[in-house]
Design an enzyme around this catalytic site. Structure first.
Site: not given
Length: 195
Positions: A8-9, A11, A13, A71, A154, A183
């Site tokens: 991922s990118n 930020a 997460k 995901d 977010f 998460r």
């Protein structure tokens, strides 16, 4: 310790994952930090399938590193589980969190409070050289509010009300959210299975 590449990118997460998995891998890096520039098509029909698609794509490029892919999304009962795997692009490709939240509020405009139940879901896939693929799923139940509240977090965080606290995820601190979030729960399960 082994290097862990987060597929991922995002930020927000990445920060959540690093905070929860601190000490389990070293270093923990994003795709950008690993020098990987790839756009993986997530065309699975479940969160687990999409997490595995991302993890396998990065593991093929970095066979000596551990790879973690997440995901996650929002399932709203009154909408038959939507936006589900399409959570990030609910308002269409190229739209942002605000547009997704606005579309969700419009879809629920006539839905009474007692029918606004929802859950955040996070499926995490971990691939490590020479070991079986590991996939875990965490969820957190809540309700969808009528207007955004809070400035932290977010995605759908400003609309997702955690009933035990009567606060949205965006009103919680990072530590408070990580202790109860989808998460946070999936990463805690992962930690237990990796030890």
């Amino acid at each position: 310790m082994q290097t862990l590449i987060i597929a991922s990118n995002n930020a927000h997460k990445i920060a959540e994952i690093k905070a929860i998995l601190d000490g389990l891998f070293a270093p923990i890096v994003s795709l950008r930090e690993a020098g990987i520039d790839i756009d993986v098509v997530e065309d699975g029909d479940t969160f687990e399938a999409n997490a595995l698609i991302k993890a396998r794509a990065i593991a093929a490029l970095c066979p000596d590193s551990a790879v973690l892919a997440d995901d996650s999304g929002l399932e709203v009962d009154a909408l038959g589980g939507q936006p589900g795997v399409y959570s990030a692009r609910y308002a269409g490709e190229g739209h942002d969190d605000a547009a997704n939240n606005e579309k969700l509020l419009q879809a629920l405009a006539d839905v009474p409070d007692d029918e606004r139940s929802a859950r955040f879901v996070s499926a995490i896939a971990l691939l490590r050289p020479g070991l079986d693929e590991l996939v875990v799923r965490g969820s957190c139940d809540g309700v969808i509010g009528h207007a955004p509240r809070g400035t932290n977090g977010f995605g759908y965080d400003p609309l997702f009300v955690f009933p035990d606290r009567s606060q949205t995820f965006a009103e919680l601190t990072e530590d408070e959210k990580n202790a109860i979030s989808h998460r946070g729960r999936s990463l805690a399960m992962l930690r237990e299975r990796v030890r």
